[in-house]
Write a protein that holds these residues in place. Sequence first.
Motif, short mmCIF file in Angstrom:
data_model
loop_
_atom_site.label_atom_id
_atom_site.label_comp_id
_atom_site.label_asym_id
_atom_site.label_seq_id
_atom_site.Cartn_x
_atom_site.Cartn_y
_atom_site.Cartn_z
N ILE A 19 -36.65 -5.11 64.58
CA ILE A 19 -37.20 -5.61 63.31
C ILE A 19 -37.07 -4.57 62.22
O ILE A 19 -36.72 -4.89 61.06
CB ILE A 19 -38.68 -6.03 63.52
N SER A 20 -37.30 -3.30 62.58
CA SER A 20 -37.20 -2.24 61.57
C SER A 20 -35.77 -2.06 61.07
O SER A 20 -35.55 -1.65 59.92
CB SER A 20 -37.73 -0.92 62.13
N ARG A 22 -33.79 -4.55 60.69
CA ARG A 22 -33.50 -5.83 60.07
C ARG A 22 -32.52 -6.70 60.87
O ARG A 22 -31.84 -7.57 60.32
CB ARG A 22 -32.97 -5.65 58.63
N HIS A 23 -32.45 -6.44 62.16
CA HIS A 23 -31.65 -7.33 63.01
C HIS A 23 -32.42 -8.62 63.31
O HIS A 23 -31.81 -9.65 63.59
CB HIS A 23 -31.28 -6.64 64.32
N CYS A 24 -33.74 -8.51 63.27
CA CYS A 24 -34.59 -9.67 63.53
C CYS A 24 -35.71 -9.71 62.48
O CYS A 24 -36.00 -8.70 61.83
CB CYS A 24 -35.21 -9.60 64.93
N LYS A 25 -36.33 -10.88 62.37
CA LYS A 25 -37.42 -11.03 61.42
C LYS A 25 -38.76 -11.04 62.14
O LYS A 25 -38.86 -11.39 63.31
CB LYS A 25 -37.26 -12.33 60.64
N ASN A 26 -39.79 -10.69 61.37
CA ASN A 26 -41.14 -10.71 61.92
C ASN A 26 -41.57 -12.11 62.31
O ASN A 26 -42.33 -12.29 63.26
CB ASN A 26 -42.14 -10.15 60.90
N GLU A 27 -41.07 -13.11 61.57
CA GLU A 27 -41.51 -14.49 61.78
C GLU A 27 -40.61 -15.24 62.75
O GLU A 27 -40.38 -16.43 62.60
CB GLU A 27 -41.54 -15.25 60.45
N TRP A 28 -40.12 -14.59 63.77
CA TRP A 28 -39.19 -15.23 64.70
C TRP A 28 -39.89 -16.14 65.73
O TRP A 28 -39.30 -17.08 66.24
CB TRP A 28 -38.38 -14.17 65.47
N ASN A 105 -30.90 -16.27 62.45
CA ASN A 105 -31.79 -15.12 62.24
C ASN A 105 -32.00 -14.29 63.52
O ASN A 105 -33.01 -13.58 63.65
CB ASN A 105 -33.16 -15.57 61.71
#
Length: 476
Positions: A19-20, A22-28, A105
């Motif tokens: 997440i840090s 930016r490969h993934c989002k917090n809202e996954w 995402n």
Amino acid sequence: MEQNIAISIHVPKLLEWLISRRHCKNEWQPEAVKIRAKINAAIQDMPANETIASLLSGTYINYFHCLKIIEILETTEADSKNIFGSYTSKRMKDWKEIVSLYKKNNVYLAEAAELTINIVKYELPNLKKLISKQQQLQNDAKKKETEALKAANTARNELNSFLKELGLDKGEGSYKKRLVANALQLHATHEKVASETKLVLSALEHYINFTALSLPQHTVNLNLIKYIAEKGNTTVYELIHGEVPTQIITPPPVFTEDEPEETNEDTIDWGFDEVNASLEAQPSTIDDAIDLGFEDGTTDNIQEEKLHNKVASGDKALTVFENSQTRTNFINQLLELNSFLKMRLFDARKEGPNDDLVESVAGLEDMSKSIVSVTGLLLSKTSQHFYNILFLPNYLDNLVAKINEKADAIERWTAVAALSKERQAEAAVEAVELSKKAQVIVRKGRELQEEIRKDIAERYNGRTVTLMGGPTFDRH
């Protein structure tokens, strides 16, 4: 230059790292929930397939499983293509839609990271605790089995010792009937006591002579010993009246042989208190009269009874050794006589003979042995049991209850040992199954971890990626 720098990530921090960067989002997660609902629906429509079953065993379905399921469907659903080469199969369309949603995402990467973290932080530690619990159950069950076997063995030894004490074996038949049969042997024991009492006369004569020499104002009143030696184990009637009765009416037995043998769970009164209390009260004075052990009033009507038939009934119909009072009196006289001999032996060994009655130490020892032999016949545990069976109410039932209690204890502890052994086996099997499950999870977790590692490496142009602290399991 950057190409040569390795990327190291600790698995517990993997999702946070993705997440840090930016490969993934917090809202996954909301998206993942929707995808899992579609997976649950799609999996219900899947045909039976051993490859798919093996693929999904021991783990959750994830994105990489979906890719492999599509590969399998490309073979199994090959006939469903239309003329344009597209699949018309609903199964294929469902799984391709799932993969497409996963890619949006990079939800698949976040979910895969979380699955790996859960394996490391929760699933494997929980399985290790469960295995440890099963091992503890095995140890506890083993300890309980050992204790139960020990208790059963103790109860068995106690029962064997008690049966031996009662003159019984573990043979077939009613304990009650066999106890009665054994108790009736007491009559033969009494005859033997009467016969061996003759050997005590020399000790009695020495006691009388010593008392006359050292304490001339006293006389020895142990005439019951002399009476038994001369007359034998007669009825108490003959002891009192000096005549053999013409009719003997013995009291009814205190037991009933035909009653069922039942275990009495109430407090058992073994009936020793009365007998032991009387034995402990050894005479300390020497009287002129013969103490027969009866109240003074019992001889008031002797002359009147002589005018009638010589009928012995009640306690007078019993023999001297059967009547509790005369039996106790006889034993007390023997104990008094033996106490005197012990004193004489002590003085003889310490100072030698110091009076006109010269007796060797060996001679005094022989006298004492003869007394011990006679008292032993009457006071042995077996003889006391037999006497109480014949003359104490409820004693026979209490003995049978005690035997049954010990037999039940053996059976109970043996059952506990068997159950404990069974629980050990169950716990061992469960521990093995949990261990196998843990190994499958580790293998699947490492496969998922490797897929994540390769995915991250591709995102960084093939740089070396190391995921540390992944799934492990120690079989020991």
